[in-house]
Design an enzyme around this catalytic site. Structure first.
Site, PDB file in Angstrom:
ATOM      1  NE  ARG A  31      -0.419   2.256  -4.147  1.00 53.68           N
ATOM      2  CZ  ARG A  31      -0.363   1.035  -3.701  1.00 53.68           C
ATOM      3  NH1 ARG A  31       0.833   1.117  -2.639  1.00 53.68           N
ATOM      4  NH2 ARG A  31      -0.816  -0.198  -4.087  1.00 53.68           N
TER       5      ARG A  31
ATOM      6  CE1 TYR B  76      -5.412  -6.504   4.862  1.00 51.21           C
ATOM      7  CE2 TYR B  76      -7.793  -6.829   4.297  1.00 51.21           C
ATOM      8  CZ  TYR B  76      -6.463  -6.795   3.760  1.00 51.21           C
ATOM      9  OH  TYR B  76      -5.958  -6.623   2.541  1.00 51.21           O
TER      10      TYR B  76
ATOM     11  NE  ARG C 240      -2.311   7.974  -0.285  1.00 43.33           N
ATOM     12  CZ  ARG C 240      -1.579   8.002   0.754  1.00 43.33           C
ATOM     13  NH1 ARG C 240      -1.369   9.045   1.600  1.00 43.33           N
ATOM     14  NH2 ARG C 240      -0.834   7.036   1.157  1.00 43.33           N
TER      15      ARG C 240
ATOM     16  CG  ASP D 185      -9.042   0.222   2.593  1.00 41.18           C
ATOM     17  OD1 ASP D 185      -8.497   0.144   1.917  1.00 41.18           O
ATOM     18  OD2 ASP D 185      -8.978  -0.600   3.664  1.00 41.18           O
TER      19      ASP D 185
ATOM     20  NE  ARG E 122      -6.706  -2.248  -2.990  1.00 38.58           N
ATOM     21  CZ  ARG E 122      -5.568  -2.753  -2.986  1.00 38.58           C
ATOM     22  NH1 ARG E 122      -4.552  -2.244  -3.452  1.00 38.58           N
ATOM     23  NH2 ARG E 122      -5.716  -4.082  -2.519  1.00 38.58           N
TER      24      ARG E 122
END
Ligand code: 1CP
Length: 315
Positions: A6, A126, A15, A51, A2
Protein backbone atom coordinates in the site's frame (compact mmCIF):
# COMPACT_ATOMS: atom_id res chain seq x y z
CA UNK A 1 6.87 -9.44 -1.32
CA UNK A 2 3.64 -7.50 -1.55
CA UNK A 3 5.81 -5.05 -3.46
CA UNK A 4 2.90 -2.93 -4.58
CA UNK A 5 1.66 -3.14 -1.02
CA UNK A 6 0.00 0.00 0.00
CA UNK A 7 3.05 2.24 -0.20
CA UNK A 8 2.89 3.35 -3.85
CA UNK A 9 0.62 6.35 -4.53
CA UNK A 10 -0.24 4.99 -8.00
CA UNK A 11 -1.40 1.73 -6.36
CA UNK A 12 -3.49 3.59 -3.81
CA UNK A 13 -5.06 5.63 -6.60
CA UNK A 14 -6.26 2.43 -8.31
CA UNK A 15 -7.39 0.90 -5.00
CA UNK A 16 -9.64 3.92 -4.42
CA UNK A 17 -11.84 2.69 -7.24
CA UNK A 18 -11.23 -1.08 -7.26
CA UNK A 19 -11.01 -3.74 -4.57
CA UNK A 20 -8.07 -6.11 -4.56
CA UNK A 21 -10.22 -8.91 -5.96
CA UNK A 22 -11.51 -6.63 -8.71
CA UNK A 23 -7.94 -5.82 -9.74
CA UNK A 24 -7.07 -9.52 -9.92
CA UNK A 25 -10.12 -10.21 -12.10
CA UNK A 26 -9.24 -7.57 -14.69
CA UNK A 27 -6.13 -8.71 -16.56
CA UNK A 28 -5.15 -5.23 -17.86
CA UNK A 29 -5.46 -3.70 -14.41
CA UNK A 30 -3.65 -6.63 -12.79
CA UNK A 31 -0.80 -6.28 -15.29
CA UNK A 32 -0.58 -2.56 -14.65
CA UNK A 33 -0.43 -2.97 -10.85
CA UNK A 34 2.12 -5.80 -11.17
CA UNK A 35 4.49 -3.57 -13.12
CA UNK A 36 4.08 -0.45 -10.97
CA UNK A 37 6.88 -1.36 -8.52
CA UNK A 38 9.16 -2.36 -11.39
CA UNK A 39 8.68 0.99 -13.10
CA UNK A 40 8.85 3.00 -9.91
CA UNK A 41 11.57 1.21 -7.94
CA UNK A 42 13.73 -0.46 -10.57
CA UNK A 43 13.57 -3.91 -8.93
CA UNK A 44 14.95 -6.82 -10.96
CA UNK A 45 11.82 -8.96 -11.02
CA UNK A 46 8.06 -8.59 -10.87
CA UNK A 47 5.73 -10.68 -8.73
CA UNK A 48 2.29 -11.15 -10.18
CA UNK A 49 -0.37 -9.15 -8.34
CA UNK A 50 -2.67 -11.65 -6.69
CA UNK A 51 -3.20 -13.07 -3.22
CA UNK A 52 -2.52 -16.47 -1.73
CA UNK A 53 -6.22 -16.78 -0.88
CA UNK A 54 -7.37 -16.48 -4.50
CA UNK A 55 -7.83 -20.28 -4.98
CA UNK A 56 -10.33 -20.34 -2.08
CA UNK A 57 -13.26 -19.53 -4.40
CA UNK A 58 -12.35 -22.57 -6.47
CA UNK A 59 -12.32 -24.67 -3.29
CA UNK A 60 -15.88 -23.52 -2.68
CA UNK A 61 -14.88 -21.18 0.17
CA UNK A 62 -16.39 -17.73 0.18
CA UNK A 63 -14.17 -14.96 1.56
CA UNK A 64 -13.45 -11.27 1.31
CA UNK A 65 -10.32 -9.19 1.79
CA UNK A 66 -11.25 -6.64 4.44
CA UNK A 67 -9.29 -3.44 4.46
CA UNK A 68 -7.00 -3.11 7.44
CA UNK A 69 -7.58 -6.79 8.29
CA UNK A 70 -6.83 -9.17 5.41
CA UNK A 71 -8.65 -12.27 4.19
CA UNK A 72 -11.81 -13.18 6.14
CA UNK A 73 -13.48 -16.52 5.39
CA UNK A 74 -17.25 -16.89 5.47
CA UNK A 75 -17.58 -20.43 6.86
CA UNK A 76 -14.23 -21.56 8.29
CA UNK A 77 -13.09 -25.20 8.25
CA UNK A 78 -13.58 -26.41 11.83
CA UNK A 79 -14.65 -30.07 11.56
CA UNK A 80 -13.49 -33.04 9.48
CA UNK A 81 -16.77 -32.80 7.51
CA UNK A 82 -15.74 -29.28 6.42
CA UNK A 83 -12.71 -30.79 4.66
CA UNK A 84 -14.92 -33.22 2.78
CA UNK A 85 -17.07 -30.39 1.43
CA UNK A 86 -14.10 -28.63 -0.23
CA UNK A 87 -14.30 -28.57 -4.03
CA UNK A 88 -11.40 -29.34 -6.38
CA UNK A 89 -9.56 -26.20 -7.52
CA UNK A 90 -9.20 -25.91 -11.29
CA UNK A 91 -6.95 -22.96 -12.18
CA UNK A 92 -7.96 -22.85 -15.85
CA UNK A 93 -11.52 -21.96 -14.89
CA UNK A 94 -11.13 -20.63 -11.32
CA UNK A 95 -8.30 -18.11 -11.92
CA UNK A 96 -8.54 -17.69 -15.69
CA UNK A 97 -8.14 -13.88 -15.49
CA UNK A 98 -4.96 -14.20 -13.44
CA UNK A 99 -3.46 -16.50 -16.08
CA UNK A 100 -4.46 -14.00 -18.74
CA UNK A 101 -2.78 -11.23 -16.74
CA UNK A 102 0.44 -13.28 -16.60
CA UNK A 103 0.50 -13.55 -20.40
CA UNK A 104 -0.13 -9.80 -20.68
CA UNK A 105 2.68 -8.96 -18.24
CA UNK A 106 5.12 -11.13 -20.19
CA UNK A 107 4.26 -9.27 -23.39
CA UNK A 108 4.50 -5.85 -21.70
CA UNK A 109 7.78 -6.27 -19.81
CA UNK A 110 11.15 -7.95 -20.18
CA UNK A 111 11.64 -8.17 -16.42
CA UNK A 112 11.41 -11.76 -15.09
CA UNK A 113 7.99 -12.61 -13.67
CA UNK A 114 7.53 -14.57 -10.45
CA UNK A 115 4.32 -16.53 -9.94
CA UNK A 116 3.33 -17.56 -6.42
CA UNK A 117 1.00 -19.48 -4.17
CA UNK A 118 0.46 -20.09 -0.49
CA UNK A 119 1.81 -23.29 1.03
CA UNK A 120 -0.70 -25.78 2.48
CA UNK A 121 -0.18 -24.87 6.16
CA UNK A 122 -0.47 -21.13 5.54
CA UNK A 123 -3.60 -21.64 3.42
CA UNK A 124 -5.05 -23.90 6.12
CA UNK A 125 -4.32 -21.19 8.69
CA UNK A 126 -6.78 -18.87 6.91
CA UNK A 127 -9.30 -21.63 6.22
CA UNK A 128 -9.42 -22.82 9.84
CA UNK A 129 -8.84 -19.58 11.77
CA UNK A 130 -11.18 -17.78 9.38
CA UNK A 131 -9.14 -14.58 9.52
CA UNK A 132 -5.60 -13.33 10.20
CA UNK A 133 -4.32 -14.77 13.47
CA UNK A 134 -1.29 -14.23 15.66
CA UNK A 135 -1.25 -17.45 17.64
CA UNK A 136 -2.81 -19.98 15.28
CA UNK A 137 -4.40 -21.97 18.12
CA UNK A 138 -7.36 -23.16 16.02
CA UNK A 139 -5.35 -24.46 13.08
CA UNK A 140 -2.76 -26.13 15.30
CA UNK A 141 -5.57 -27.56 17.43
CA UNK A 142 -7.25 -29.00 14.32
CA UNK A 143 -3.96 -30.58 13.27
CA UNK A 144 -3.65 -32.44 16.58
CA UNK A 145 -7.33 -33.24 17.18
CA UNK A 146 -8.11 -34.52 13.69
CA UNK A 147 -4.93 -36.08 12.27
CA UNK A 148 -6.77 -37.99 9.53
CA UNK A 149 -8.77 -34.96 8.37
CA UNK A 150 -5.61 -32.84 8.65
CA UNK A 151 -3.76 -35.16 6.31
CA UNK A 152 -6.68 -35.02 3.88
CA UNK A 153 -6.73 -31.20 4.09
CA UNK A 154 -2.96 -30.98 3.47
CA UNK A 155 -3.23 -33.36 0.52
CA UNK A 156 -6.03 -31.37 -1.08
CA UNK A 157 -4.24 -28.04 -0.52
CA UNK A 158 -0.99 -29.50 -1.87
CA UNK A 159 -2.82 -30.63 -5.03
CA UNK A 160 -4.42 -27.18 -5.37
CA UNK A 161 -1.06 -25.42 -4.92
CA UNK A 162 0.73 -27.62 -7.46
CA UNK A 163 -2.08 -27.02 -9.97
CA UNK A 164 -2.06 -23.28 -9.30
CA UNK A 165 1.72 -22.92 -9.70
CA UNK A 166 1.88 -25.18 -12.76
CA UNK A 167 -0.83 -23.14 -14.49
CA UNK A 168 1.07 -19.93 -13.75
CA UNK A 169 4.23 -21.33 -15.36
CA UNK A 170 2.23 -22.52 -18.37
CA UNK A 171 0.83 -18.98 -18.65
CA UNK A 172 4.35 -17.49 -18.62
CA UNK A 173 5.65 -17.18 -15.04
CA UNK A 174 9.43 -17.75 -15.06
CA UNK A 175 10.04 -18.50 -11.38
CA UNK A 176 7.81 -19.51 -8.45
CA UNK A 177 7.63 -18.44 -4.84
CA UNK A 178 5.86 -20.61 -2.29
CA UNK A 179 4.72 -18.55 0.70
CA UNK A 180 4.58 -20.50 3.94
CA UNK A 181 4.30 -17.23 5.79
CA UNK A 182 2.92 -18.57 9.08
CA UNK A 183 4.75 -21.90 9.31
CA UNK A 184 6.94 -20.47 12.09
CA UNK A 185 4.01 -21.08 14.46
CA UNK A 186 4.93 -24.80 14.49
CA UNK A 187 7.56 -26.69 16.47
CA UNK A 188 10.28 -28.40 14.43
CA UNK A 189 8.88 -31.83 15.37
CA UNK A 190 5.32 -30.92 14.28
CA UNK A 191 6.77 -29.61 11.01
CA UNK A 192 8.61 -32.88 10.42
CA UNK A 193 5.61 -35.01 11.34
CA UNK A 194 2.69 -33.13 9.81
CA UNK A 195 4.00 -30.77 7.12
CA UNK A 196 7.29 -31.84 5.60
CA UNK A 197 6.04 -34.76 3.51
CA UNK A 198 3.44 -32.51 1.88
CA UNK A 199 6.04 -29.83 1.14
CA UNK A 200 8.31 -32.48 -0.40
CA UNK A 201 5.49 -33.61 -2.65
CA UNK A 202 4.72 -30.00 -3.51
CA UNK A 203 8.26 -29.10 -4.59
CA UNK A 204 8.64 -32.44 -6.34
CA UNK A 205 5.50 -31.75 -8.37
CA UNK A 206 6.44 -28.32 -9.75
CA UNK A 207 7.55 -27.53 -13.29
CA UNK A 208 11.25 -27.00 -13.92
CA UNK A 209 11.67 -23.30 -13.09
CA UNK A 210 13.60 -21.76 -10.16
CA UNK A 211 11.62 -21.99 -6.91
CA UNK A 212 11.78 -19.88 -3.74
CA UNK A 213 10.65 -21.44 -0.44
CA UNK A 214 9.67 -18.68 1.96
CA UNK A 215 8.47 -18.52 5.55
CA UNK A 216 8.81 -16.26 8.58
CA UNK A 217 9.99 -17.06 12.09
CA UNK A 218 11.66 -20.12 10.63
CA UNK A 219 15.10 -20.09 12.26
CA UNK A 220 14.28 -23.36 14.07
CA UNK A 221 12.65 -24.95 11.02
CA UNK A 222 15.22 -24.14 8.36
CA UNK A 223 16.92 -27.56 8.20
CA UNK A 224 13.55 -29.26 7.57
CA UNK A 225 12.41 -26.58 5.13
CA UNK A 226 15.65 -26.94 3.16
CA UNK A 227 15.14 -30.72 3.12
CA UNK A 228 11.58 -30.23 1.85
CA UNK A 229 12.71 -28.30 -1.22
CA UNK A 230 13.22 -25.02 -3.05
CA UNK A 231 16.17 -23.73 -5.09
CA UNK A 232 16.22 -20.59 -2.95
CA UNK A 233 15.37 -20.38 0.74
CA UNK A 234 13.66 -17.18 1.93
CA UNK A 235 15.04 -15.82 5.21
CA UNK A 236 13.36 -13.31 7.49
CA UNK A 237 15.37 -10.89 9.65
CA UNK A 238 15.38 -13.08 12.75
CA UNK A 239 18.48 -14.93 11.56
CA UNK A 240 21.78 -13.55 10.23
CA UNK A 241 21.94 -14.08 6.49
CA UNK A 242 25.28 -15.92 6.62
CA UNK A 243 24.02 -18.22 9.38
CA UNK A 244 20.85 -18.94 7.39
CA UNK A 245 22.96 -19.62 4.32
CA UNK A 246 25.07 -22.15 6.22
CA UNK A 247 21.86 -24.08 6.86
CA UNK A 248 20.63 -23.60 3.28
CA UNK A 249 23.91 -25.11 2.05
CA UNK A 250 24.07 -25.32 -1.73
CA UNK A 251 20.76 -23.49 -2.28
CA UNK A 252 20.42 -19.78 -2.89
CA UNK A 253 18.99 -17.45 -0.25
CA UNK A 254 16.59 -14.54 -0.40
CA UNK A 255 16.41 -11.76 2.17
CA UNK A 256 16.60 -10.43 4.69
CA UNK A 257 16.19 -6.77 5.68
CA UNK A 258 13.63 -6.10 8.42
CA UNK A 259 10.68 -4.26 6.78
CA UNK A 260 10.58 -1.87 9.74
CA UNK A 261 14.15 -0.89 8.96
CA UNK A 262 13.29 -0.34 5.28
CA UNK A 263 10.55 2.03 6.47
CA UNK A 264 12.77 3.82 8.97
CA UNK A 265 15.62 6.31 8.89
CA UNK A 266 17.46 6.13 5.57
CA UNK A 267 20.94 5.84 7.17
CA UNK A 268 19.90 2.81 9.22
CA UNK A 269 18.31 1.13 6.20
CA UNK A 270 21.45 1.75 4.13
CA UNK A 271 23.78 0.52 6.86
CA UNK A 272 21.81 -2.69 7.39
CA UNK A 273 21.52 -3.28 3.65
CA UNK A 274 25.29 -3.02 3.32
CA UNK A 275 25.68 -5.44 6.25
CA UNK A 276 23.42 -7.99 4.54
CA UNK A 277 25.40 -7.70 1.31
CA UNK A 278 28.61 -8.13 3.33
CA UNK A 279 27.18 -11.28 4.92
CA UNK A 280 26.39 -12.59 1.42
CA UNK A 281 30.02 -11.84 0.60
CA UNK A 282 29.56 -11.72 -3.16
CA UNK A 283 28.54 -15.38 -3.33
CA UNK A 284 26.29 -16.36 -6.23
CA UNK A 285 22.67 -17.04 -5.40
CA UNK A 286 21.68 -14.16 -3.13
CA UNK A 287 18.42 -12.37 -3.95
CA UNK A 288 18.36 -9.20 -1.92
CA UNK A 289 14.90 -8.61 -0.47
CA UNK A 290 13.09 -7.64 2.67
CA UNK A 291 12.54 -10.41 5.20
CA UNK A 292 8.78 -9.95 4.78
CA UNK A 293 6.31 -7.61 3.07
CA UNK A 294 6.80 -3.88 2.52
CA UNK A 295 4.98 -1.96 5.26
CA UNK A 296 2.33 0.42 3.92
CA UNK A 297 3.92 3.54 5.45
CA UNK A 298 7.35 2.88 3.87
CA UNK A 299 8.61 5.98 2.05
CA UNK A 300 8.91 5.17 -1.64
CA UNK A 301 12.21 7.10 -1.68
CA UNK A 302 13.69 4.64 0.83
CA UNK A 303 12.87 1.68 -1.40
CA UNK A 304 14.26 3.41 -4.49
CA UNK A 305 17.47 4.19 -2.65
CA UNK A 306 17.85 0.59 -1.42
CA UNK A 307 17.41 -0.82 -4.91
CA UNK A 308 20.00 1.66 -6.19
CA UNK A 309 22.38 0.82 -3.36
CA UNK A 310 22.13 -2.94 -3.96
CA UNK A 311 22.77 -2.40 -7.67
CA UNK A 312 25.80 -0.18 -6.96
CA UNK A 313 27.28 -2.55 -4.41
CA UNK A 314 26.83 -5.70 -6.49
CA UNK A 315 27.58 -4.29 -9.95
O1 1CP B 1 2.60 -6.86 -5.97
C1 1CP B 1 2.32 -7.24 -4.84
O2 1CP B 1 2.01 -6.51 -3.91
C2 1CP B 1 2.34 -8.72 -4.60
C3 1CP B 1 0.98 -9.31 -4.48
C4 1CP B 1 0.63 -10.03 -3.20
C5 1CP B 1 1.27 -11.14 -2.65
C6 1CP B 1 2.57 -11.79 -3.08
C7 1CP B 1 -0.53 -9.76 -2.40
C8 1CP B 1 -1.52 -8.70 -2.62
N1 1CP B 1 -0.61 -10.74 -1.44
C9 1CP B 1 0.47 -11.59 -1.56
C10 1CP B 1 0.74 -12.80 -0.78
C11 1CP B 1 0.11 -12.96 0.54
N2 1CP B 1 -1.17 -12.67 0.93
C12 1CP B 1 0.74 -13.60 1.62
C13 1CP B 1 2.12 -14.20 1.54
C14 1CP B 1 3.16 -13.14 1.68
C15 1CP B 1 3.27 -12.54 3.04
O3 1CP B 1 3.48 -13.29 4.00
O4 1CP B 1 3.14 -11.32 3.12
C16 1CP B 1 -0.15 -13.63 2.70
C17 1CP B 1 0.08 -14.18 4.07
C18 1CP B 1 -1.36 -13.03 2.26
C19 1CP B 1 -2.63 -12.86 3.02
C20 1CP B 1 -3.01 -11.43 3.09
N3 1CP B 1 -3.61 -10.76 2.06
C21 1CP B 1 -2.76 -10.52 4.13
C22 1CP B 1 -2.07 -10.86 5.45
C23 1CP B 1 -3.04 -10.96 6.56
C24 1CP B 1 -2.42 -11.56 7.82
O5 1CP B 1 -2.68 -12.75 8.10
O6 1CP B 1 -1.67 -10.85 8.51
C25 1CP B 1 -3.27 -9.27 3.72
C26 1CP B 1 -3.26 -7.98 4.49
C27 1CP B 1 -3.79 -9.44 2.41
C28 1CP B 1 -4.35 -8.39 1.52
C29 1CP B 1 -3.40 -7.98 0.46
N4 1CP B 1 -2.95 -8.83 -0.53
C30 1CP B 1 -2.14 -8.13 -1.39
C31 1CP B 1 -2.06 -6.77 -0.96
C32 1CP B 1 -1.32 -5.67 -1.64
C33 1CP B 1 -2.84 -6.68 0.22
C34 1CP B 1 -3.04 -5.40 1.01
C35 1CP B 1 -4.40 -4.88 1.04
C36 1CP B 1 -4.91 -4.01 -0.06
O7 1CP B 1 -4.28 -3.32 -0.87
O8 1CP B 1 -6.15 -3.93 -0.02
Amino acid sequence: MRQAGRCLPEYRAIRKHHSLLEIVRQPELCAEVTLQPVDRLGVDAAIVFSDITLPFFGLGIDFEIQSGVGPVVDRPVREPADVERLAVFDPLSDVAELLEAIALIRRASAVPLIGFAGAPFTLAAYLVEGRPSRRFHLVKGFMHQHPVAWRELMERLTDATIAHLTAQVEAGAQALQVFDSWIGALSPSDYRESIQLHMERLFGGLPDVPTIHFGTDTAGLLPSMVAAGGDVIGLDWRIDLDRGWEIAGDRGVQGNLDPVVAAGPREVAERQTRAILAAAGGRRGHIFNLGHGVLPHTPVENLKRLVELVHEETA
